[in-house]
Design a protein around this motif. Structure first.
Motif, PDB file in Angstrom:
ATOM      1  N   THR A 183       0.822  -1.211   0.000  1.00 50.00           N
ATOM      2  CA  THR A 183       0.000   0.000   0.000  1.00 50.00           C
ATOM      3  C   THR A 183       0.860   1.266   0.000  1.00 50.00           C
ATOM      4  N   GLY A 184       2.098   1.194   0.502  1.00 45.75           N
ATOM      5  CA  GLY A 184       2.968   2.356   0.520  1.00 45.75           C
ATOM      6  C   GLY A 184       3.303   2.887  -0.850  1.00 45.75           C
TER       7      GLY A 184
ATOM      8  N   TYR B 224       1.323   3.644  -3.110  1.00 48.25           N
ATOM      9  CA  TYR B 224       0.307   4.581  -3.598  1.00 48.25           C
ATOM     10  C   TYR B 224       0.618   6.023  -3.214  1.00 48.25           C
ATOM     11  N   GLN B 225       1.534   6.207  -2.315  1.00 51.19           N
ATOM     12  CA  GLN B 225       1.822   7.565  -1.823  1.00 51.19           C
ATOM     13  C   GLN B 225       2.845   8.233  -2.738  1.00 51.19           C
ATOM     14  N   LEU B 226       2.411   8.503  -3.962  1.00 54.61           N
ATOM     15  CA  LEU B 226       3.273   9.124  -4.955  1.00 54.61           C
ATOM     16  C   LEU B 226       2.887  10.591  -5.117  1.00 54.61           C
TER      17      LEU B 226
ATOM     18  N   ASN C  23      -3.775  11.089  -7.618  1.00 58.11           N
ATOM     19  CA  ASN C  23      -5.141  11.425  -7.255  1.00 58.11           C
ATOM     20  C   ASN C  23      -5.999  10.168  -7.366  1.00 58.11           C
TER      21      ASN C  23
ATOM     22  N   CYS D 159      -2.149   9.779 -12.183  1.00 61.24           N
ATOM     23  CA  CYS D 159      -0.855  10.297 -11.749  1.00 61.24           C
ATOM     24  C   CYS D 159      -0.054  10.726 -12.964  1.00 61.24           C
TER      25      CYS D 159
ATOM     26  N   GLU E 134      11.263   3.811  -0.659  1.00 60.57           N
ATOM     27  CA  GLU E 134      11.297   5.220  -1.039  1.00 60.57           C
ATOM     28  C   GLU E 134      11.977   5.390  -2.403  1.00 60.57           C
TER      29      GLU E 134
ATOM     30  N   LYS F  34       9.529   4.177  -5.035  1.00 58.40           N
ATOM     31  CA  LYS F  34       8.507   5.189  -5.306  1.00 58.40           C
ATOM     32  C   LYS F  34       9.059   6.321  -6.169  1.00 58.40           C
TER      33      LYS F  34
ATOM     34  N   THR G 216       7.628   7.295  -9.820  1.00 56.57           N
ATOM     35  CA  THR G 216       7.260   8.676 -10.162  1.00 56.57           C
ATOM     36  C   THR G 216       7.970   9.116 -11.436  1.00 56.57           C
TER      37      THR G 216
END
Length: 281
Positions: free
Chosen positions: A8-9, A11-13, A17, A40, A232, A235, A239
């Motif tokens: 689930t981590g 998704y924090q990009l 939205n 995104c 990290e 991610k 991105t």
């Protein structure tokens, strides 16, 4: 559309939205969790936590068929996984990233490994299970980010949930495997049957247990800590990837069923045809 399977981590990009959280059922049961649909950097994406929203599913408890089927049904055509693995090579340091291109299936437990059977027979080629367009896309961006990325490696998939013995670790090294994990089989092969372009980005969390120094042997606490640290970077790579166009669809992977189904169309029931049509899309 690109789908991403991981924790689930992921998704924090930045700039992500969430559009919808889709609870879906399939002919093969329910997926690990509701599927997140998001936008995104100009892309519409699907996200699915492989182990569930609270990491409550063991590797052998994951409904791999439902996961892949649901993503395909919702429009995915390319699939990128993110997985924790143990390194079987000195050169693949903990924290490094790996793009496997081959798999050794050592699963002996009762995981459903195919959509077919029960009256519909198909034999899909898995000689080249990973999409080269996806791996090239990831590799090019990783290089631009200055990340260490090991390519063309062999992933050994074992049942778990226990961590392996030293003898098992040495055996995997001896037969040519580079990393070991518990989740990419049957995921990679079901993606092939679903005509999805598939690749997985592995994070090496440890040296498994093949080294002589007991301090290098894997513990669950170390796996979690190192995976979290590397997440990290993963991610940041995602991105950067989403700031570029998706790679072109490889039609070899999008037409995997063309010559694979042996059951004549006249013998396929309406119920079977409904799920088969999703795979054929």
């Amino acid at each position: 559309m690109l789908a991403i399977i991981g924790g689930t981590g992921l998704y924090q990009l930045p700039g992500l939205n969430v559009i919808d959280k889709i609870k879906i059922d399939t002919p093969f049961g329910q997926p690990s969790a509701p599927i997140v649909k998001a936008e995104c950097l100009g892309h519409t994406l699907l996200f699915l936590p492989r182990h569930g929203e609270q990491h409550q599913l063991m590797p052998h408890e994951i409904n791999y068929r439902a996961n892949i089927f649901a993503l395909k049904q919702l429009g995915a055509r390319q699939l990128l996984g993110v997985s924790a693995t143990g390194s079987l090579r000195e050169s693949i340091h903990p924290g490094a990233f790996i793009l496997p291109t081959q798999y050794l299936d050592l699963i002996r437990g009762n995981r459903d490994k195919t959509f077919f059977g029960q009256g519909v027979v198909a034999h899909v080629s898995t000689a080249m299970p990973v999409c080269p367009n996806l791996t090239a896309w990831v590799a090019a961006q990783a290089k631009q980010q200055g990340m260490t990325l090991h390519q063309d490696k062999v992933y050994a998939c074992v049942d778990g949930p226990r961590l392996g013995t030293k003898a098992e670790s040495h055996f995997l090294r001896m037969v040519g495997c580079d990393v070991v994990g518990m989740t990419n089989v049957p995921e990679v092969f079901l993606a092939r049957e679903a005509q999805l372009c598939y690749a997985t980005l592995c994070i090496a969390t440890d040296y498994d247990c093949w080294q002589d120094d007991p301090a290098q042997h894997v513990t669950v606490a170390e796996v979690i800590a190192r995976y979290g640290q590397s997440l990290e970077q993963a991610k940041a790579l995602l991105t950067a990837l989403l700031a570029t166009p998706l790679p072109p669809i490889d039609e070899t992977y999008r037409r995997a069923l063309d010559q694979a189904i042996l059951t004549p169309d006249s013998a396929i029931t309406n119920t079977q045809r409904r799920w088969l049509n999703v795979l054929m899309q």
